[in-house]
Scaffold this motif. Sequence first.
Motif, PDB file in Angstrom:
ATOM      1  N   VAL A 198       0.834  -1.200   0.000  1.00  0.00           N
ATOM      2  CA  VAL A 198       0.000   0.000   0.000  1.00  0.00           C
ATOM      3  C   VAL A 198       0.869   1.250   0.000  1.00  0.00           C
ATOM      4  O   VAL A 198       0.612   2.202  -0.752  1.00  0.00           O
ATOM      5  CB  VAL A 198      -0.949  -0.013   1.219  1.00  0.00           C
ATOM      6  N   TYR A 199       1.895   1.266   0.830  1.00  0.00           N
ATOM      7  CA  TYR A 199       2.795   2.423   0.869  1.00  0.00           C
ATOM      8  C   TYR A 199       3.448   2.660  -0.483  1.00  0.00           C
ATOM      9  O   TYR A 199       3.473   3.793  -0.998  1.00  0.00           O
ATOM     10  CB  TYR A 199       3.882   2.208   1.918  1.00  0.00           C
ATOM     11  N   LEU A 200       4.017   1.614  -1.064  1.00  0.00           N
ATOM     12  CA  LEU A 200       4.742   1.779  -2.322  1.00  0.00           C
ATOM     13  C   LEU A 200       3.815   2.208  -3.443  1.00  0.00           C
ATOM     14  O   LEU A 200       4.183   3.028  -4.296  1.00  0.00           O
ATOM     15  CB  LEU A 200       5.463   0.478  -2.677  1.00  0.00           C
ATOM     16  N   THR A 201       2.598   1.682  -3.452  1.00  0.00           N
ATOM     17  CA  THR A 201       1.621   2.073  -4.468  1.00  0.00           C
ATOM     18  C   THR A 201       1.267   3.548  -4.329  1.00  0.00           C
ATOM     19  O   THR A 201       1.181   4.285  -5.324  1.00  0.00           O
ATOM     20  CB  THR A 201       0.358   1.205  -4.350  1.00  0.00           C
ATOM     21  N   THR A 202       1.050   4.002  -3.092  1.00  0.00           N
ATOM     22  CA  THR A 202       0.756   5.419  -2.860  1.00  0.00           C
ATOM     23  C   THR A 202       1.922   6.289  -3.306  1.00  0.00           C
ATOM     24  O   THR A 202       1.742   7.291  -4.023  1.00  0.00           O
ATOM     25  CB  THR A 202       0.456   5.678  -1.372  1.00  0.00           C
ATOM     26  N   LEU A 203       3.140   5.930  -2.912  1.00  0.00           N
ATOM     27  CA  LEU A 203       4.294   6.769  -3.237  1.00  0.00           C
ATOM     28  C   LEU A 203       4.548   6.829  -4.728  1.00  0.00           C
ATOM     29  O   LEU A 203       4.994   7.864  -5.249  1.00  0.00           O
ATOM     30  CB  LEU A 203       5.531   6.258  -2.498  1.00  0.00           C
ATOM     31  N   GLN A 204       4.256   5.741  -5.444  1.00  0.00           N
ATOM     32  CA  GLN A 204       4.419   5.770  -6.904  1.00  0.00           C
ATOM     33  C   GLN A 204       3.518   6.813  -7.555  1.00  0.00           C
ATOM     34  O   GLN A 204       3.865   7.368  -8.600  1.00  0.00           O
ATOM     35  CB  GLN A 204       4.123   4.386  -7.488  1.00  0.00           C
TER      36      GLN A 204
END
Length: 390
Positions: free
Chosen positions: A17-23
């Motif tokens: 979830v974090y990596l998807t948001t940051l992308q």
Amino acid sequence: MKKLRIGVVGLGDISHVYLTTLQKYSDLVTLCACASRTLEKAQRKAAEYGIPQAYACAEDLIREADVDLILNLTTPDMHYPLNKLALECGKHVYTEKPLAGSFAEGQELMQLAAQNNLRVGCAPDTFLGGRLQTCRDVLDAGTIGEVIGASAFVIYHGGETFHPNPAFFYHKGAGPLMDIGPYYVTALLSLLGPVSTCCAMSKRTFDTRPITSQPHCGEQIDVEVDTYTTGLMQFASGAIGTAMFSFDVWDSNLPRMELYGTKGTLCIPDIDPLDGPNIFGGDILLRTQDNYRWYQMPRAQADLDKDWIHIPITRPFRSTSHAENSRGIGLIDMVLAIAKNRPERASGAMALHSLEVMEHMLDSAQSQQFRTMQTTFDRPAPLPEDFPVR
């Protein structure tokens, strides 16, 4: 503005979830490096999210990677040592909750950050979601008047029925208060401001817990922490908060949170104990004197027929999913705060105060005494209307 370079340590379930948001915010941040306990897993995640460097060791990433900020998604026992190392290496920190394993460790981290002119941010950032930001708008508008009290409830029978590796829930630094409590304490702090005094009663109901989830079904967990805590908080504003945190309860119909004002009541009614301030969206209910049900005795049917008013969510970040949501917007707000030289909203100061409140609750349960807070913080400003939504 200059993009901040991010190094991610810890690549468990929450990392997706974090990596998807940051992308989605590639104009503000660059994912430069990631680390896991094995190089294979780190390389797999790096390939999946287009991250150039993979490390088999979090410490190596922190020391060697050319990054500005460390995102710490490791297990709670590793928050303090890795956050400390990052600050010693001159890197800003945004960490999963809790900030550290103890209030004393949290104080040390914040002092180190101040000495090195670095920022510390800390989850949860769900208080920046549409539901709690709308609640903040309702409070600020005076709709329920002066807040005189609040309640929060997160009670269920623990994570050993569904989590693949549930033992950490019952190890030191976790338990219902330290594991899921930060969502509720942070939500209350973001709405009501700092706590001045707290107390609690607490107990450990079972010495061992059987795991019924796979792949460890049938194994026993040794319980190291209290698993049923009821706490009281006196806020500096004068409001009084009541909270229950338990891994010992076989279901309940309690709401997740309620706020009581001189003119009305706000209710977050979710039945699922892992919803409430764990998620970004969801229902908000309101009662005022106009739809109060208990005016007459015997009860009048016309009063009983009055329903809660549903408050529309007017703010962004409204997901009610645990799998796809906006975790990481607290880090994005921190990046913007660094660029604009303003305070971050999901701040280390509020996280330290939250940690102090929770630790003092547990201390109070042992000493049977009220505890007075040493720390305070500035209640975070609401998200501005121009906050970038992706």
